[in-house]
Write a protein that holds these residues in place. Structure first.
Motif, PDB file in Angstrom:
ATOM      1  N   GLY A  44     -25.404 -87.273  53.612  1.00  0.00           N
ATOM      2  CA  GLY A  44     -26.504 -88.225  53.734  1.00  0.00           C
ATOM      3  C   GLY A  44     -26.078 -89.659  53.969  1.00  0.00           C
ATOM      4  N   ILE A  45     -24.811 -89.875  54.246  1.00  0.00           N
ATOM      5  CA  ILE A  45     -24.291 -91.218  54.527  1.00  0.00           C
ATOM      6  C   ILE A  45     -23.732 -91.232  55.942  1.00  0.00           C
ATOM      7  CG2 ILE A  45     -22.602 -92.977  53.873  1.00  0.00           C
ATOM      8  CD1 ILE A  45     -22.615 -91.737  51.052  1.00  0.00           C
ATOM      9  N   GLN A  46     -24.125 -92.244  56.715  1.00  0.00           N
ATOM     10  CA  GLN A  46     -23.570 -92.447  58.049  1.00  0.00           C
ATOM     11  C   GLN A  46     -23.061 -93.881  58.117  1.00  0.00           C
ATOM     12  OE1 GLN A  46     -26.834 -91.665  60.681  1.00  0.00           O
ATOM     13  NE2 GLN A  46     -26.859 -89.482  60.221  1.00  0.00           N
ATOM     14  N   LEU A  47     -21.818 -94.044  58.568  1.00  0.00           N
ATOM     15  CA  LEU A  47     -21.186 -95.359  58.615  1.00  0.00           C
ATOM     16  C   LEU A  47     -20.448 -95.551  59.931  1.00  0.00           C
ATOM     17  CD1 LEU A  47     -19.540 -95.036  55.112  1.00  0.00           C
ATOM     18  CD2 LEU A  47     -21.454 -96.544  55.643  1.00  0.00           C
ATOM     19  N   LEU A  48     -20.410 -96.784  60.384  1.00  0.00           N
ATOM     20  CA  LEU A  48     -19.541 -97.173  61.481  1.00  0.00           C
ATOM     21  C   LEU A  48     -18.679 -98.310  60.958  1.00  0.00           C
ATOM     22  CD1 LEU A  48     -18.516 -97.237  64.408  1.00  0.00           C
ATOM     23  CD2 LEU A  48     -20.443 -98.744  64.955  1.00  0.00           C
ATOM     24  N   PHE A  49     -17.370 -98.090  60.926  1.00  0.00           N
ATOM     25  CA  PHE A  49     -16.419 -99.100  60.478  1.00  0.00           C
ATOM     26  C   PHE A  49     -15.664 -99.650  61.679  1.00  0.00           C
ATOM     27  CE2 PHE A  49     -16.899 -96.996  56.391  1.00  0.00           C
ATOM     28  CZ  PHE A  49     -16.794 -98.050  55.493  1.00  0.00           C
ATOM     29  N   ARG A  50     -15.287-100.922  61.577  1.00  0.00           N
ATOM     30  CA  ARG A  50     -14.451-101.563  62.590  1.00  0.00           C
ATOM     31  C   ARG A  50     -13.354-102.340  61.878  1.00  0.00           C
ATOM     32  NH1 ARG A  50     -19.490-103.430  65.932  1.00  0.00           N
ATOM     33  NH2 ARG A  50     -19.663-101.627  67.284  1.00  0.00           N
ATOM     34  N   ASN A  51     -12.291-102.613  62.604  1.00  0.00           N
ATOM     35  CA  ASN A  51     -11.217-103.436  62.046  1.00  0.00           C
ATOM     36  C   ASN A  51     -11.282-104.865  62.587  1.00  0.00           C
ATOM     37  OD1 ASN A  51     -10.129-103.326  64.641  1.00  0.00           O
ATOM     38  ND2 ASN A  51      -8.421-102.003  64.083  1.00  0.00           N
ATOM     39  N   TYR A  52     -12.448-105.265  63.077  1.00  0.00           N
ATOM     40  CA  TYR A  52     -12.664-106.597  63.644  1.00  0.00           C
ATOM     41  C   TYR A  52     -14.153-106.894  63.650  1.00  0.00           C
ATOM     42  CZ  TYR A  52     -14.622-104.258  67.658  1.00  0.00           C
ATOM     43  OH  TYR A  52     -15.426-103.494  68.458  1.00  0.00           O
ATOM     44  N   THR A  53     -14.491-108.151  63.876  1.00  0.00           N
ATOM     45  CA  THR A  53     -15.865-108.534  64.176  1.00  0.00           C
ATOM     46  C   THR A  53     -15.827-109.858  64.920  1.00  0.00           C
ATOM     47  OG1 THR A  53     -18.132-108.703  63.323  1.00  0.00           O
ATOM     48  CG2 THR A  53     -16.409-109.793  62.028  1.00  0.00           C
ATOM     49  N   ASN A  54     -16.905-110.211  65.577  1.00  0.00           N
ATOM     50  CA  ASN A  54     -16.976-111.464  66.319  1.00  0.00           C
ATOM     51  C   ASN A  54     -16.866-112.658  65.383  1.00  0.00           C
ATOM     52  OD1 ASN A  54     -17.399-110.263  68.881  1.00  0.00           O
ATOM     53  ND2 ASN A  54     -19.537-109.917  68.357  1.00  0.00           N
ATOM     54  N   ASP A  55     -16.192-113.705  65.868  1.00  0.00           N
ATOM     55  CA  ASP A  55     -16.037-114.995  65.190  1.00  0.00           C
ATOM     56  C   ASP A  55     -15.213-114.956  63.910  1.00  0.00           C
ATOM     57  OD1 ASP A  55     -17.312-116.231  67.260  1.00  0.00           O
ATOM     58  OD2 ASP A  55     -18.903-117.107  66.065  1.00  0.00           O
ATOM     59  N   ILE A  56     -14.467-113.890  63.681  1.00  0.00           N
ATOM     60  CA  ILE A  56     -13.457-113.871  62.626  1.00  0.00           C
ATOM     61  C   ILE A  56     -12.148-113.550  63.325  1.00  0.00           C
ATOM     62  CG2 ILE A  56     -12.547-112.640  60.620  1.00  0.00           C
ATOM     63  CD1 ILE A  56     -15.358-112.286  59.605  1.00  0.00           C
ATOM     64  N   SER A  57     -11.207-114.474  63.218  1.00  0.00           N
ATOM     65  CA  SER A  57      -9.928-114.214  63.879  1.00  0.00           C
ATOM     66  C   SER A  57      -9.109-113.270  63.008  1.00  0.00           C
ATOM     67  CB  SER A  57      -9.170-115.515  64.133  1.00  0.00           C
ATOM     68  OG  SER A  57      -8.902-116.159  62.916  1.00  0.00           O
ATOM     69  N   GLY A  58      -8.479-112.344  63.637  1.00  0.00           N
ATOM     70  CA  GLY A  58      -7.671-111.373  62.923  1.00  0.00           C
ATOM     71  C   GLY A  58      -8.477-110.173  62.483  1.00  0.00           C
ATOM     72  N   ALA A  59      -7.758-109.216  61.922  1.00  0.00           N
ATOM     73  CA  ALA A  59      -8.382-107.960  61.501  1.00  0.00           C
ATOM     74  C   ALA A  59      -9.156-108.151  60.198  1.00  0.00           C
ATOM     75  CB  ALA A  59      -7.312-106.886  61.321  1.00  0.00           C
ATOM     76  N   CYS A  60     -10.207-107.362  60.054  1.00  0.00           N
ATOM     77  CA  CYS A  60     -11.019-107.362  58.835  1.00  0.00           C
ATOM     78  C   CYS A  60     -11.699-106.005  58.698  1.00  0.00           C
ATOM     79  CB  CYS A  60     -12.050-108.487  58.855  1.00  0.00           C
ATOM     80  SG  CYS A  60     -13.277-108.382  60.173  1.00  0.00           S
ATOM     81  N   MET A  61     -12.220-105.734  57.521  1.00  0.00           N
ATOM     82  CA  MET A  61     -12.947-104.484  57.254  1.00  0.00           C
ATOM     83  C   MET A  61     -14.417-104.745  57.551  1.00  0.00           C
ATOM     84  SD  MET A  61     -12.827-101.377  55.691  1.00  0.00           S
ATOM     85  CE  MET A  61     -13.671-100.994  57.201  1.00  0.00           C
ATOM     86  N   THR A  62     -14.907-104.205  58.638  1.00  0.00           N
ATOM     87  CA  THR A  62     -16.290-104.446  59.051  1.00  0.00           C
ATOM     88  C   THR A  62     -17.110-103.172  58.942  1.00  0.00           C
ATOM     89  OG1 THR A  62     -15.615-106.198  60.552  1.00  0.00           O
ATOM     90  CG2 THR A  62     -17.779-105.237  60.924  1.00  0.00           C
ATOM     91  N   ILE A  63     -18.208-103.272  58.237  1.00  0.00           N
ATOM     92  CA  ILE A  63     -19.196-102.195  58.197  1.00  0.00           C
ATOM     93  C   ILE A  63     -20.225-102.576  59.257  1.00  0.00           C
ATOM     94  CG2 ILE A  63     -20.867-100.931  56.804  1.00  0.00           C
ATOM     95  CD1 ILE A  63     -19.188-101.883  54.315  1.00  0.00           C
ATOM     96  N   ALA A  64     -20.109-101.937  60.402  1.00  0.00           N
ATOM     97  CA  ALA A  64     -20.947-102.290  61.543  1.00  0.00           C
ATOM     98  C   ALA A  64     -22.308-101.607  61.476  1.00  0.00           C
ATOM     99  CB  ALA A  64     -20.242-101.935  62.841  1.00  0.00           C
ATOM    100  N   SER A  65     -22.364-100.491  60.780  1.00  0.00           N
ATOM    101  CA  SER A  65     -23.618 -99.759  60.636  1.00  0.00           C
ATOM    102  C   SER A  65     -23.547 -98.944  59.352  1.00  0.00           C
ATOM    103  CB  SER A  65     -23.808 -98.830  61.842  1.00  0.00           C
ATOM    104  OG  SER A  65     -24.972 -98.065  61.708  1.00  0.00           O
ATOM    105  N   VAL A  66     -24.653 -98.942  58.620  1.00  0.00           N
ATOM    106  CA  VAL A  66     -24.718 -98.148  57.393  1.00  0.00           C
ATOM    107  C   VAL A  66     -26.102 -97.516  57.300  1.00  0.00           C
ATOM    108  CG1 VAL A  66     -25.347-100.160  55.965  1.00  0.00           C
ATOM    109  CG2 VAL A  66     -24.387 -98.140  54.883  1.00  0.00           C
ATOM    110  N   TYR A  67     -26.115 -96.236  57.028  1.00  0.00           N
ATOM    111  CA  TYR A  67     -27.361 -95.503  56.808  1.00  0.00           C
ATOM    112  C   TYR A  67     -27.166 -94.642  55.568  1.00  0.00           C
ATOM    113  CZ  TYR A  67     -30.891 -91.899  56.981  1.00  0.00           C
ATOM    114  OH  TYR A  67     -31.898 -91.040  56.634  1.00  0.00           O
ATOM    115  N   LEU A  68     -28.110 -94.769  54.645  1.00  0.00           N
ATOM    116  CA  LEU A  68     -28.138 -93.910  53.463  1.00  0.00           C
ATOM    117  C   LEU A  68     -29.425 -93.108  53.489  1.00  0.00           C
ATOM    118  CD1 LEU A  68     -27.073 -96.488  50.721  1.00  0.00           C
ATOM    119  CD2 LEU A  68     -25.618 -94.854  51.924  1.00  0.00           C
ATOM    120  N   ALA A  69     -29.313 -91.810  53.285  1.00  0.00           N
ATOM    121  CA  ALA A  69     -30.512 -90.969  53.187  1.00  0.00           C
ATOM    122  C   ALA A  69     -31.402 -91.528  52.076  1.00  0.00           C
ATOM    123  CB  ALA A  69     -30.119 -89.526  52.896  1.00  0.00           C
TER     124      ALA A  69
END
Length: 141
Positions: A44-69
Motif C-alpha cells: 500500500g505504499i508507492q514511492l519515487l526516490f531521487r538522488n537529486y532535486t532542482n536548486d540543490i547542488s550536489g546529491a540529496c535524498m529526494t522523495i519525489a512522490s509518495v502515496y499511502l493507501a
C-alpha cells in the motif's frame, strides 16, 4: 544491474520498501547516474526516490512522490519512513519534491522543512541532522 532486472526482482520477489531502498542505495554506490531515481511499491505504499532535486547542488535524498493507501494514512507511516531514510541515507539533505498535497505541505512546514527556493516553492528540504526523530513505530514495510 539493469533497470529491467531491478523491475523483475521487484515483481517476482515482492520485497519490502526497506529491502528495495537498501538495494537502491547499493546500486547508488555502483552507478549513481544510472540509478538517480527509482520507484518502490509494497503493502500500500508507492514511492519515487531521487538522488537529486532542482536548486540543490550536489546529491540529496529526494522523495519525489509518495502515496499511502487510505488505511495507512494518519498512522505514522510517513514519520516512520522519514526516521528510516534519515538513518540510512548517505546524504545530508532530505527533500520532498513538488508537494501538491496541503496536508503534506503543512507537515513539512510544521517540522522545519524549508522551501528549496522561490523558483520551487512547493519543494521542501531539511538537513537530516535537524529532522526530529519521530516517536512512532519502527518502519516495517
Amino acid at each position: 544491474m539493469k533497470t529491467s532486472d531491478f523491475k523483475m526482482w521487484q515483481l517476482h520477489e515482492k520485497p519490502t520498501i526497506k529491502k528495495q531502498f537498501k538495494y537502491w542505495l547499493k546500486l547508488q554506490k555502483e552507478n549513481p547516474i544510472m540509478w538517480k531515481d527509482c520507484d518502490f511499491e509494497s503493502q500500500g505504499i508507492q514511492l519515487l526516490f531521487r538522488n537529486y532535486t532542482n536548486d540543490i547542488s550536489g546529491a540529496c535524498m529526494t522523495i519525489a512522490s509518495v502515496y499511502l493507501a487510505e488505511e495507512l494514512q494518519n498512522q505514522g507511516v510517513l514519520k516512520s519512513l522519514l526516521n528510516y531514510v534519515s538513518e540510512k541515507s548517505p546524504w545530508d539533505i532530505i527533500a520532498f519534491e513538488d508537494v501538491g498535497n496541503s496536508n503534506l505541505r503543512d507537515f513539512c512546514i510544521k517540522y522545519g522543512f524549508k522551501p528549496i527556493s522561490s523558483r520551487y516553492s512547493t519543494s521542501y528540504f531539511i538537513n537530516k541532522s535537524q529532522l526530529c526523530n519521530f516517536q512512532v513505530d519502527k518502519f516495517n514495510y
